[in-house]
Design an enzyme around this catalytic site. Structure first.
Site, short mmCIF file in Angstrom:
data_model
loop_
_atom_site.label_atom_id
_atom_site.label_comp_id
_atom_site.label_asym_id
_atom_site.label_seq_id
_atom_site.Cartn_x
_atom_site.Cartn_y
_atom_site.Cartn_z
N ASP A 64 39.54 24.07 31.96
CA ASP A 64 38.82 24.74 33.05
C ASP A 64 39.78 25.11 34.18
O ASP A 64 39.52 26.00 34.97
CB ASP A 64 37.78 23.78 33.65
N VAL A 110 49.59 45.71 39.79
CA VAL A 110 49.55 46.31 41.13
C VAL A 110 50.50 47.51 41.19
O VAL A 110 50.19 48.53 41.82
CB VAL A 110 49.93 45.26 42.21
N PRO A 162 47.16 37.39 47.20
CA PRO A 162 45.92 37.85 46.57
C PRO A 162 45.28 36.74 45.75
O PRO A 162 45.94 35.78 45.37
CB PRO A 162 46.40 38.99 45.66
N THR A 163 44.00 36.89 45.48
CA THR A 163 43.31 35.96 44.58
C THR A 163 43.53 36.46 43.14
O THR A 163 44.58 37.01 42.86
CB THR A 163 41.82 35.88 44.96
N ASN A 164 42.60 36.28 42.25
CA ASN A 164 42.79 36.62 40.83
C ASN A 164 42.66 38.15 40.64
O ASN A 164 41.57 38.70 40.64
CB ASN A 164 41.73 35.86 40.03
N TYR A 167 54.87 27.44 38.41
CA TYR A 167 54.70 28.74 39.07
C TYR A 167 54.44 28.55 40.56
O TYR A 167 55.02 29.22 41.41
CB TYR A 167 53.51 29.45 38.42
N TRP A 184 36.85 30.12 27.10
CA TRP A 184 37.49 28.83 27.36
C TRP A 184 36.75 28.05 28.44
O TRP A 184 36.30 28.64 29.45
CB TRP A 184 38.92 29.03 27.86
N GLY A 207 53.64 46.66 36.32
CA GLY A 207 52.56 45.67 36.20
C GLY A 207 51.26 46.20 36.77
O GLY A 207 51.08 47.40 37.00
#
Ligand code: GDP
Length: 305
Positions: free
Chosen positions: A261, A12, A156-158, A129, A194, A10
């Site tokens: 959103d 990371v 982690p964030t995004n 999730y 989006w 993946g």
């Protein structure tokens, strides 16, 4: 000493492959189905790791979360229960696993800190999730309490970067936008983003996450999860501008407000991280996007999508 990395193909995992090559085993789905306990334990018995970086998870962006909440809940819970249990049974002394800031309560309080993790419902768009991932913190804490195991959790964030999942519907916002912009440019159409463009996100480059993960593997032993963020919020609109600049796209951009959103913002605290790594320098969003776009352009069409 062997380090086992699960889910190593993946985002990371592929960044980690650039940082370490010795005494490490990079496992993928081909090695074991981690939703199956027997297969998971066999992998651990075969590799005999002393330490584990547990990255394997079923993940997606807002589209993936909305479409697959049952699968994301079921598979992530099974993967984590099995992986930590197999690690415990085979005497793994250290394990780093991953949640995400999207598992926090929808309403804050902001900035998000580890103490607030269980204090409210996650955003409805990713509750399957989120609840599964929250249990990773509970399982690590319980294993520490009963067996003294040094199993730690990163939040982690995004995350974005090369080798991401560039799926147009199920991918996260950065890879999905890069792919959409590529297609809009090629087909000479508008770029459709989006939502309203107003939500705020904290983005973190995969290579930064990989570096901090290795530091955590060797230096972080706290029962409290560690949030990995630069602490900078960016609006989706600003992200779009950055992507179109790097992709050299000059067509029209539409915001499709019929699309979700999601959570408006989820600013998180980097206080604990900076206390421990005061000199860590996060990659600037524009530099990370540039590198990701270069990777995308160099590898299309054989990208994950
Ligand atoms: P999140 O950070 O967990 O919500 O997940 P995402 O990476 O999917 O980011 C979602 C945010 O980006 C929402 O505010 C979406 O409205 C916005 N967004 C805009 N365009 C896209 C797109 O093409 N794909 C995705 N996944 N999100 C988009």
């Amino acid at each position: 000493m062997t380090i086992l990395v699960t889910g190593s193909d993946g985002l990371v995992g592929s960044a980690l492959r650039e940082l370490i090559s010795e005494n490490v085993y990079f496992a993928t789905r081909k090695d074991a189905d981690l939703t199956n306990y027997q297969e998971t334990e066999s992998l651990f018995n075969r590799i005999k790791p002393e330490k584990v970086i547990h990255l394997a998870a079923l993940v997606g962006g807002i589209g993936g979360n909305l479409m697959h909440s049952g699968e994301y809940f079921r598979d992530n819970l099974q993967i984590n229960i099995n992986t930590l249990e197999a690690a415990r049974k085979t005497n793994v002394s250290k394990l780093v696993s991953f949640m995400s800031t999207c598992v926090f309560p929808n309403e804050g309080p902001y900035p998000l800190t580890p103490e607030t993790l269980h204090l409210g419902q996650p955003h409805p768009s990713n509750f399957g999730y989120a609840y599964a991932k929250r249990m990773l913190e509970v399982q690590s804490r319980a294993y520490r309490a009963q067996w003294g195991l040094d199993y730690v959790v990163a939040i982690p964030t995004n995350i974005f970067g090369p080798r991401d999942n560039f799926n147009l519907i199920e991918g996260h916002v950065v890879p999905a936008l890069i792919h959409k912009t590529y297609l809009a440019k090629k087909e000479k159409t508008n770029l459709t983003v989006w939502g309203s463009g107003k939500p705020l996100r904290e983005f973190v480059f995969s290579k930064d996450v990989a570096k901090i993960t290795l530091w955590m593997l060797n230096n972080y032993s706290d029962s409290e999860p560690l949030i990995l963020t630069s602490g900078t919020e960016t609006s989706i609109r600003d992200l779009v501008e950055c992507v179109v600049r790097e992709m050299d796209f000059s067509g029209e951009i539409n915001f499709d407000k019929t699309k979700p959103d999601g959570q408006f913002r989820k600013p998180s605290s980097n206080e604990a991280l900076l206390e421990r790594l005061p000199n860590f320098s996060f990659t600037k969003l524009s530099d990370g996007v540039k590198e990701t776009v270069e990777w995308f352009n160099g590898n299309y069409p054989s990208i994950r999508k």
